[in-house]
Design a protein around this motif. Sequence first.
Motif, PDB file in Angstrom:
ATOM      1  N   UNK A  65       0.757  -1.388  -0.117  1.00 47.53           N
ATOM      2  CA  UNK A  65       0.062   0.068  -0.032  1.00 47.53           C
ATOM      3  C   UNK A  65       0.880   1.289  -0.065  1.00 47.53           C
ATOM      4  N   UNK A  66       0.654   2.057  -0.922  1.00 48.28           N
ATOM      5  CA  UNK A  66       1.585   3.293  -1.151  1.00 48.28           C
ATOM      6  C   UNK A  66       0.575   4.589  -0.786  1.00 48.28           C
ATOM      7  N   UNK A  67      -0.572   4.774  -1.149  1.00 49.21           N
ATOM      8  CA  UNK A  67      -1.349   5.852  -1.205  1.00 49.21           C
ATOM      9  C   UNK A  67      -2.860   5.779  -1.324  1.00 49.21           C
ATOM     10  N   UNK A  68      -3.621   6.322  -0.684  1.00 53.36           N
ATOM     11  CA  UNK A  68      -5.159   6.484  -1.094  1.00 53.36           C
ATOM     12  C   UNK A  68      -5.256   7.439  -2.016  1.00 53.36           C
ATOM     13  N   UNK A  69      -6.397   7.175  -3.184  1.00 49.60           N
ATOM     14  CA  UNK A  69      -6.628   7.909  -4.204  1.00 49.60           C
ATOM     15  C   UNK A  69      -7.988   8.183  -4.150  1.00 49.60           C
ATOM     16  N   UNK A  72       5.670   4.870   4.535  1.00 47.27           N
ATOM     17  CA  UNK A  72       6.693   4.997   3.945  1.00 47.27           C
ATOM     18  C   UNK A  72       8.049   3.980   4.061  1.00 47.27           C
ATOM     19  N   UNK A  73       7.990   3.606   5.521  1.00 45.33           N
ATOM     20  CA  UNK A  73       9.213   2.702   5.679  1.00 45.33           C
ATOM     21  C   UNK A  73       9.182   1.102   5.082  1.00 45.33           C
ATOM     22  N   UNK A  74       7.993   0.854   4.710  1.00 45.68           N
ATOM     23  CA  UNK A  74       7.799  -0.431   4.082  1.00 45.68           C
ATOM     24  C   UNK A  74       7.970  -0.372   2.539  1.00 45.68           C
TER      25      UNK A  74
END
Length: 75
Positions: A36-40, A67-69
């Motif tokens: 998971x990087x971001x919600x859109x 972010x760490x992952x």
Amino acid sequence: PSGGAAVRLYARVTNPNALGITLSSLTGNLELEGRGAAAVNFPLGVPLAAGGETVVPLDVTVNFDDLPGLGSTLL
């Protein structure tokens, strides 16, 4: 929670169909290599004419806890 950041991106969308539509909402998640990087979020209703093209706003929100992952994915 450690907070996050939000950015609005713009995407050009084309409707090749003979019928006009209205894009009313879109919510989803952006993943990079399965993480998971971001919600859109597509926050506005935008009419899309038949055979037409328009630019739509997409709100992208990144949670700093994610972010760490993503470090090895982004490098």
